[in-house]
Design an enzyme around this catalytic site. Sequence first.
Site, short mmCIF file in Angstrom:
data_model
loop_
_atom_site.label_atom_id
_atom_site.label_comp_id
_atom_site.label_asym_id
_atom_site.label_seq_id
_atom_site.Cartn_x
_atom_site.Cartn_y
_atom_site.Cartn_z
N GLN A 48 0.85 -1.20 0.00
CA GLN A 48 0.00 0.00 0.00
C GLN A 48 0.88 1.24 0.00
OE1 GLN A 48 -3.24 0.16 -0.28
NE2 GLN A 48 -3.89 -1.94 0.16
N TYR B 213 -6.54 -11.85 -2.82
CA TYR B 213 -5.73 -10.77 -3.39
C TYR B 213 -4.89 -10.16 -2.26
CZ TYR B 213 -9.74 -11.28 -6.54
OH TYR B 213 -10.75 -11.78 -7.32
N ASP C 209 -9.63 -7.85 -1.68
CA ASP C 209 -9.01 -6.55 -2.00
C ASP C 209 -8.51 -6.62 -3.44
OD1 ASP C 209 -7.71 -4.14 -2.05
OD2 ASP C 209 -6.29 -4.59 -0.43
N CYS D 94 -10.30 -0.15 -4.52
CA CYS D 94 -9.72 1.14 -4.94
C CYS D 94 -10.47 1.69 -6.16
CB CYS D 94 -8.23 0.98 -5.22
SG CYS D 94 -7.90 -0.29 -6.44
N GLU E 44 -10.23 5.04 -2.05
CA GLU E 44 -10.29 3.66 -1.53
C GLU E 44 -11.53 3.55 -0.64
OE1 GLU E 44 -7.35 1.76 -2.10
OE2 GLU E 44 -7.66 0.05 -0.77
C1 SAM Z 1 -5.01 -3.93 -4.31
S1 SAM Z 1 -3.79 -5.17 -4.19
C2 SAM Z 1 -4.16 -5.79 -2.61
C3 SAM Z 1 -3.00 -6.13 -1.73
C4 SAM Z 1 -3.20 -6.33 -0.24
N1 SAM Z 1 -4.53 -6.70 0.16
C5 SAM Z 1 -2.70 -5.16 0.57
O1 SAM Z 1 -3.47 -4.53 1.29
O2 SAM Z 1 -1.49 -4.85 0.47
C6 SAM Z 1 -4.42 -6.34 -5.29
C7 SAM Z 1 -3.60 -7.61 -5.38
O3 SAM Z 1 -4.30 -8.53 -6.22
C8 SAM Z 1 -3.37 -9.34 -6.90
N2 SAM Z 1 -4.15 -9.92 -8.02
C9 SAM Z 1 -4.67 -9.28 -9.09
N3 SAM Z 1 -5.43 -10.13 -9.81
C10 SAM Z 1 -5.40 -11.34 -9.17
C11 SAM Z 1 -6.03 -12.60 -9.40
N4 SAM Z 1 -6.82 -12.78 -10.45
N5 SAM Z 1 -5.79 -13.59 -8.52
C12 SAM Z 1 -4.98 -13.40 -7.47
N6 SAM Z 1 -4.36 -12.22 -7.18
C13 SAM Z 1 -4.59 -11.20 -8.03
C14 SAM Z 1 -2.22 -8.43 -7.22
O4 SAM Z 1 -1.02 -9.15 -7.35
C15 SAM Z 1 -2.21 -7.49 -5.99
O5 SAM Z 1 -1.29 -7.94 -5.03
#
Ligand code: SAM
Length: 401
Positions: free
Chosen positions: A234, A263, A328, A355, A389
């Site tokens: 973040q 995620y 997320d 977000c 967010e």
């Molecule tokens: C907004 S970030 C959230 C990270 C975490 N919750 C945090 O607060 O630091 C979204 C995350 O989703 C992952 N992501 C995106 N598409 C995905 C999918 N289809 N399956 C698994 N992970 C995914 C990305 O790698 C990223 O780390």
Amino acid sequence: MEVKIEKLDNLGRGITYINNKICFIPNVLPNEIVEIEITKENKKYLEAKCINIKESSPFRITEECPYSNVCGGCQLNHLCYNEENRFKTNKVKDLLFKYSHIEKEIIEPIKYQERNYYRNKITLHGNDEKLGLYGIKTNDIIPIQECLLVNKRINEIIKYLIKNNINIEEAIIKTSNNEDKIMVSIHGEINNKQELISKCDVVIINGEYLSNEKRIITNINKIQYKESIDSFFQINKTLTEELYEEIKNSLKGKNINNALDLYCGTGSITIYISDYCKKIIGIDYNKSNIEDAIINKELNQKDNIEFICDKVENQIDKFTDIDIIIVDPPRSGLDKKTIDNLIKIAPNQIIYVSCEPITLARDLNSLQELYKVVKVKPFNMFPRTYHVECISVLERKNVEK
Ligand SMILES: C[S@@+](CC[C@H](N)C(=O)[O-])C[C@H]1O[C@@H](n2cnc3c(N)ncnc32)[C@H](O)[C@@H]1O
């Protein structure tokens, strides 16, 4: 042509109507009378630029950033901070009401902190000895000396790179939240590599690590996390803690056996709330994230956490008997398979961190078949931009599982 601005759209652009056609104009504010020049004519809409402000809004402020009207990073530099926060709150209220009929009254007041120097990460682009940020809607490089969004240590390194730039294509700079650790990854060439190494904890040039360390250590509240250059973390150095506290508070007093953190990035939420669950599983498809998440689990001596490196949609149908699910997702939101399986698993509570309020509104509408949205709280994690967010808490309606 002279027009009156009616309101702002979701991207922070002014809206007016010319011969019943919608026209979008950046850098203007509601009720301003402005002279415009049309820059694009489409069948359905027009785009224009403001060439003179004839009657200015009381909420207009002098722009502090010298790159304001050329850099594509910020869209709301000309709007005072109170109004920026009001704009974001209303944006969330309007979108959630329009697409998922969520009453505006349940949207809580927006949380915000400092408007400047809040980011712990920047990506710079370069060519022909220029180094800076992309321009509005282009990949043209706008050379910068500093950026109002990023912290002091990052700005020092930006100045250093500009001075020593031979030919940098891309530079990523990240710091820990308290700015005591810094990492830099450069694609291209610079002078004085040794001096850069002496200034930074992690230095990577063209993929090669020139430092002993590969990760920096950062913290959210009392929890420590290691992060790599390619991992998600973040970017708001102070508000993230408030966001995570909000998640934690909504779990208090609940008897949670099994939880999922979908995620999960580098496992930051998973670890933050793990003491409230008997077992929690974090899923993310990014290898670097999950490598860091496993290191972070050990760093914080948590033995009730498992991490899986895969797409959520490949894993979600493998779970039953889950009490709480946190999601997320990226801006695109949840895919249909994931939504269908969330409804099938039917946990007592879903906490949706988003977000992008547009996809949040769409997904909440689908989840309302089984869930009541009991709380939505916006966080201004990205001041000066149109982004916002939100955390939403959903409770399962009183139906048979
Ligand atoms: C907004 S970030 C959230 C990270 C975490 N919750 C945090 O607060 O630091 C979204 C995350 O989703 C992952 N992501 C995106 N598409 C995905 C999918 N289809 N399956 C698994 N992970 C995914 C990305 O790698 C990223 O780390």
